[in-house]
Motif scaffolding. Structure first.
Motif, PDB file in Angstrom:
ATOM      1  N   ARG A   9       0.829  -1.212   0.000  1.00  0.00           N
ATOM      2  CA  ARG A   9       0.000   0.000   0.000  1.00  0.00           C
ATOM      3  C   ARG A   9       0.861   1.259   0.000  1.00  0.00           C
ATOM      4  N   LYS A  37       2.622   1.014 -14.322  1.00  0.00           N
ATOM      5  CA  LYS A  37       1.885  -0.097 -14.932  1.00  0.00           C
ATOM      6  C   LYS A  37       2.430  -1.436 -14.443  1.00  0.00           C
ATOM      7  N   SER A  40       1.546  -1.951 -10.794  1.00  0.00           N
ATOM      8  CA  SER A  40       0.135  -2.288 -10.655  1.00  0.00           C
ATOM      9  C   SER A  40      -0.112  -3.772 -10.936  1.00  0.00           C
ATOM     10  N   LEU A  41       0.507  -4.294 -11.985  1.00  0.00           N
ATOM     11  CA  LEU A  41       0.348  -5.713 -12.305  1.00  0.00           C
ATOM     12  C   LEU A  41       0.874  -6.604 -11.185  1.00  0.00           C
ATOM     13  N   ALA A  43       1.408  -5.751  -7.989  1.00  0.00           N
ATOM     14  CA  ALA A  43       0.621  -5.536  -6.777  1.00  0.00           C
ATOM     15  C   ALA A  43      -0.722  -6.255  -6.850  1.00  0.00           C
ATOM     16  N   THR A  44      -1.358  -6.239  -8.007  1.00  0.00           N
ATOM     17  CA  THR A  44      -2.634  -6.928  -8.182  1.00  0.00           C
ATOM     18  C   THR A  44      -2.476  -8.424  -7.946  1.00  0.00           C
ATOM     19  N   THR A  45      -1.413  -8.993  -8.487  1.00  0.00           N
ATOM     20  CA  THR A  45      -1.143 -10.418  -8.299  1.00  0.00           C
ATOM     21  C   THR A  45      -0.853 -10.728  -6.841  1.00  0.00           C
ATOM     22  N   TYR A  46      -0.044  -9.887  -6.206  1.00  0.00           N
ATOM     23  CA  TYR A  46       0.310 -10.081  -4.794  1.00  0.00           C
ATOM     24  C   TYR A  46      -0.934 -10.018  -3.906  1.00  0.00           C
ATOM     25  N   ILE A  47      -1.756  -9.016  -4.125  1.00  0.00           N
ATOM     26  CA  ILE A  47      -2.955  -8.833  -3.315  1.00  0.00           C
ATOM     27  C   ILE A  47      -3.928  -9.998  -3.517  1.00  0.00           C
ATOM     28  N   ALA A  48      -4.052 -10.488  -4.749  1.00  0.00           N
ATOM     29  CA  ALA A  48      -4.908 -11.649  -5.011  1.00  0.00           C
ATOM     30  C   ALA A  48      -4.391 -12.883  -4.268  1.00  0.00           C
ATOM     31  N   LYS A  51      -5.275 -12.575  -0.657  1.00  0.00           N
ATOM     32  CA  LYS A  51      -6.704 -12.850  -0.475  1.00  0.00           C
ATOM     33  C   LYS A  51      -6.960 -14.355  -0.445  1.00  0.00           C
TER      34      LYS A  51
END
Length: 84
Positions: A9, A37, A40-41, A43-48, A51
């Protein structure tokens, strides 16, 4: 980074701040956008992935066991607001 969601974050907020810097040259801004960019890719993978881990922990607390696909060598952490 220290491998915590709060670090992701903080990194994303720093990236947003650099994108909003009006004193950046166009060349530097283009580099920053490309880096944003990629960030973001990742971070999106890490956050998923985080989860999925949280969902597995919650499932463990609901049914009392975890599938073999989830590493439980360090034990299953407690979920906020729940007793173990």
């Amino acid at each position: 980074m220290k491998n915590k969601v709060s670090d992701v974050r903080d990194h994303l907020v720093a990236m947003l701040e650099s994108l909003g810097d009006d004193n950046t040259s166009l060349e530097k801004m283009a580099q920053t956008i490309e880096r944003a960019k990629a960030t973001s890719l990742v971070a999106t993978t890490y956050i998923a992935a985080v989860k999925v881990e949280l969902d597995a922990i919650e499932l463990h607390h609901e049914v009392g066991r975890t599938t073999v696909a989830v590493d439980t060598q360090q034990g299953t952490p407690a979920l906020p607001g729940r007793r173990q």
